[in-house]
Scaffold this motif. Structure first.
Motif, mmCIF file in Angstrom:
data_model
loop_
_atom_site.group_PDB
_atom_site.id
_atom_site.type_symbol
_atom_site.label_atom_id
_atom_site.label_comp_id
_atom_site.label_asym_id
_atom_site.label_seq_id
_atom_site.Cartn_x
_atom_site.Cartn_y
_atom_site.Cartn_z
ATOM 1 N N GLY A 95 13.765 8.804 -24.001
ATOM 2 C CA GLY A 95 13.998 7.465 -24.200
ATOM 3 C C GLY A 95 12.555 6.692 -23.791
ATOM 4 O O GLY A 95 11.848 7.292 -23.128
ATOM 5 N N ARG A 96 12.756 5.550 -24.137
ATOM 6 C CA ARG A 96 11.620 4.506 -23.976
ATOM 7 C C ARG A 96 12.162 3.093 -23.686
ATOM 8 O O ARG A 96 12.781 2.703 -24.827
ATOM 9 N N PHE A 97 12.526 2.754 -22.607
ATOM 10 C CA PHE A 97 13.155 1.184 -22.460
ATOM 11 C C PHE A 97 12.728 0.584 -21.118
ATOM 12 O O PHE A 97 12.258 1.216 -20.499
ATOM 13 N N SER B 112 9.343 -3.087 -16.285
ATOM 14 C CA SER B 112 8.212 -2.146 -17.017
ATOM 15 C C SER B 112 8.858 -1.402 -17.945
ATOM 16 O O SER B 112 9.934 -0.652 -17.632
ATOM 17 N N ARG B 113 8.404 -0.870 -19.090
ATOM 18 C CA ARG B 113 8.681 0.375 -19.775
ATOM 19 C C ARG B 113 8.806 1.455 -19.507
ATOM 20 O O ARG B 113 7.500 1.829 -18.744
ATOM 21 N N GLU B 114 9.809 2.278 -19.376
ATOM 22 C CA GLU B 114 9.881 3.715 -18.679
ATOM 23 C C GLU B 114 9.912 4.940 -19.920
ATOM 24 O O GLU B 114 10.626 4.434 -20.839
ATOM 25 N N ALA B 115 9.423 5.959 -19.613
ATOM 26 C CA ALA B 115 9.755 7.048 -20.189
ATOM 27 C C ALA B 115 10.698 7.859 -19.649
ATOM 28 O O ALA B 115 10.683 8.219 -18.373
ATOM 29 N N ARG B 116 11.706 8.354 -20.176
ATOM 30 C CA ARG B 116 12.912 8.958 -19.393
ATOM 31 C C ARG B 116 13.190 10.062 -20.088
ATOM 32 O O ARG B 116 13.197 10.372 -21.342
ATOM 33 N N VAL B 117 13.610 11.310 -19.489
ATOM 34 C CA VAL B 117 14.225 12.433 -20.007
ATOM 35 C C VAL B 117 15.251 12.835 -19.235
ATOM 36 O O VAL B 117 15.320 12.704 -17.896
ATOM 37 N N ARG C 170 14.027 12.711 -15.105
ATOM 38 C CA ARG C 170 12.686 12.179 -14.998
ATOM 39 C C ARG C 170 12.549 10.853 -15.650
ATOM 40 O O ARG C 170 13.047 10.536 -16.685
ATOM 41 N N ARG C 171 11.953 9.824 -14.864
ATOM 42 C CA ARG C 171 11.481 8.618 -15.169
ATOM 43 C C ARG C 171 10.295 8.200 -14.721
ATOM 44 O O ARG C 171 9.715 8.477 -13.584
ATOM 45 N N VAL C 172 9.515 7.839 -15.770
ATOM 46 C CA VAL C 172 7.991 7.434 -15.418
ATOM 47 C C VAL C 172 7.704 6.036 -16.064
ATOM 48 O O VAL C 172 8.106 5.923 -17.260
ATOM 49 N N VAL C 173 7.159 5.069 -15.254
ATOM 50 C CA VAL C 173 6.868 3.829 -15.640
ATOM 51 C C VAL C 173 5.548 4.063 -16.578
ATOM 52 O O VAL C 173 4.610 4.616 -16.076
ATOM 53 N N LEU C 174 5.597 3.623 -17.699
ATOM 54 C CA LEU C 174 4.271 3.751 -18.255
ATOM 55 C C LEU C 174 3.223 2.400 -18.277
ATOM 56 O O LEU C 174 3.618 1.473 -18.068
#
Length: 464
Positions: free
Chosen positions: A295-297, A306-311, A332-336
């Motif tokens: 996901g991206r939200f 901030s928009r995050e990439a999540r798995v 996993r979650r990463v702030v883009l």
């Protein structure tokens, strides 16, 4: 200038979310989500991780098991959907009851506008008329069928479970229940496949299909049975020139049949574009629910800005335990960074014939416009002079010739973008690229095109 054509690929079965699909349209801002993220203008996508058989080219996060506790999986999908408001990849092997339960959970936590696109990806072998009617009753209104080929020998090579006759019957049944809203997937570039065989197969598909077709070039993925056969010398590797010819042949045939080539892999006529996939390519928000979903939200419901990439956790049993204990299975979650977001906007937007509009770019980059980023002398200007790229009042986009070479064009464009400076995200959470200190860092440019996407509809996927 010799460039390798950027034919769309389907590696290891990763056919990508190429047709709109999904169980959920854009949730409203601030919608309750069981303590999870409220996703403005986001697209939920449920993911079903089980298959009856693994195809010879498939490296999806799929599991073949003797039996599935569908009641337990359904309960976890519903709970995670309520928590995250994000769904990813539910295939037609899930029952209509499970689809209905997930849709009901989403509808209870998000505003679903009238006419929301809700797409299911289905295998021909699990797409009989009674089952499809059940999906329609559950709320599905668009169907994408993983035909892949109408040749039985090719289907056997791919390890597909269905026959050409079963694929035809499934498409005909789907068109009867979802007229004008049935899409088919086709693969080309199979070992030993000739240009003539591909053209004949596509001609047969044009006599069968509705108003949306997705084409993927087969790619060989490490660990798949088909890759082992080809790399071991048992099957031939298609030459790159032949793959390019196949792609251009298909494009010419589909355009002649009235289809608009609106994205690298996708063709539609009569306005039957995939809303779900367009939202990915337009860099909108999407939430994934289920094992291995992406996901991206912006998680505003958790106070995020901030928009995050999540798995999500890929293994189904581990994912269920996590959902049962804490409401979701986010691994996993990463702030883009602002630059990473712009890289995704560029790489995904250029896949479409509309490209990256000035308005969309400005939402992520209010202080550095497209003209400033790509209008000066550099890679983009060179590509414009060679007839592969256009920068004008509509935005930045590829020419039809450039679209076929996108994979070769992107590295230079990304390097040009990286030479710009980027500010941190603004306090309101909106990305604000402009001036910044320090060199920008290189990052991935997306979920893997053909992975999840964003948007104005949810993706119920899994009938690759």
């Amino acid at each position: 200038m010799g460039r390798t054509p950027c034919a769309p690929t389907a590696g290891g079965g990763a056919l990508g979310p190429v047709h709109g699909a999904g169980a959920v349209p854009p949730p409203k801002r601030g919608a309750p989500g069981g303590g999870g993220a409220a996703v403005p203008h986001g697209s939920p996508c449920p993911q079903w991780p089980y298959c009856r058989k693994r195809c010879s080219y498939c490296n999806f996060n799929k599991y073949v098991v003797p039996a599935v506790d569908e009641v337990a999986v359904r309960a976890c999908l519903v709970r995670e959907a309520r928590t995250l408001l994000r769904l990813s990849q539910v295939q037609s092997l899930a029952s209509p009851r499970t689809i209905a339960a997930v849709l009901e959970a989403v509808a209870g936590a998000a505003h679903l506008p009238a006419g929301t696109e809700v797409t299911l990806e289905a295998n021909p072998g699990s797409a009989g008329t009674p089952r499809l009617a059940g999906f329609r009753a559950a709320g599905i209104n668009r169907l994408s069928i993983g035909v892949q080929s109408l040749d039985d020998a090719e289907l056997r090579l791919l390890g597909r479970e269905h026959t050409a006759a079963e694929a035809r019957a499934a498409v005909e049944a789907a068109r009867g229940l979802f007229p004008g809203r049935t899409s088919i997937d086709l693969l080309f570039g199979l070992p030993g496949q000739s240009r003539g065989a591909w053209a004949r197969g596509l001609e047969a598909a044009l006599g069968l299909c509705d108003d949306h077709v997705s084409l993927y070039q087969l790619t060989l993925e490490q660990g798949t049975a088909l890759a082992a056969q080809v790399w071991g010398g048992a099957l031939p590797t298609p030459p790159q020139d032949l793959l390019a010819d196949m792609y251009q042949t298909a494009r010419a045939m589909l355009v002649a049949a009235g289809f608009r080539h609106y994205e690298v892999s996708n063709f539609a006529r009569k306005g039957a574009l995939s809303t779900h996939n367009l939202s990915y390519w337009r860099a909108e928000q999407y939430i994934g629910v289920g094992p291995g979903a992406h996901g991206r939200f912006v998680p505003r419901g958790e106070g995020g800005c901030s928009r995050e990439a999540r798995v999500q956790t890929p293994e189904p049993d581990a994912w269920m335990r996590e959902v049962q204990s804490r409401g979701h299975g986010t691994r996993r979650r990463v702030v883009l960074s602002p630059l990473e977001q712009l890289e995704e906007v560029l790489a995904l937007g250029l896949r479409t014939d509309e490209g990256v509009t000035h308005g969309r770019w400005g939402r992520f980059s209010p202080h550095l416009g497209l003209e400033a980023a790509f209008g000066a002398p550099g890679e983009a200007k060179d590509l414009q002079q060679q007839g592969w790229l256009i920068l004008d009042g509509g935005g930045l986009r590829c020419t039809p010739e450039g679209l076929a070479l996108l994979d070769a064009l992107l590295p230079g464009l990304l390097c040009q973008l990286q030479r710009r400076r980027v500010l941190p995200a603004a306090p309101d959470g909106e990305p604000r690229p402009a001036e910044a200190t320090g060199p920008p860092r290189r990052s991935p440019t997306g979920d893997g095109a053909g992975g999840e996407a964003a948007g104005g509809a949810g993706l119920v996927r899994g009938g690759e």
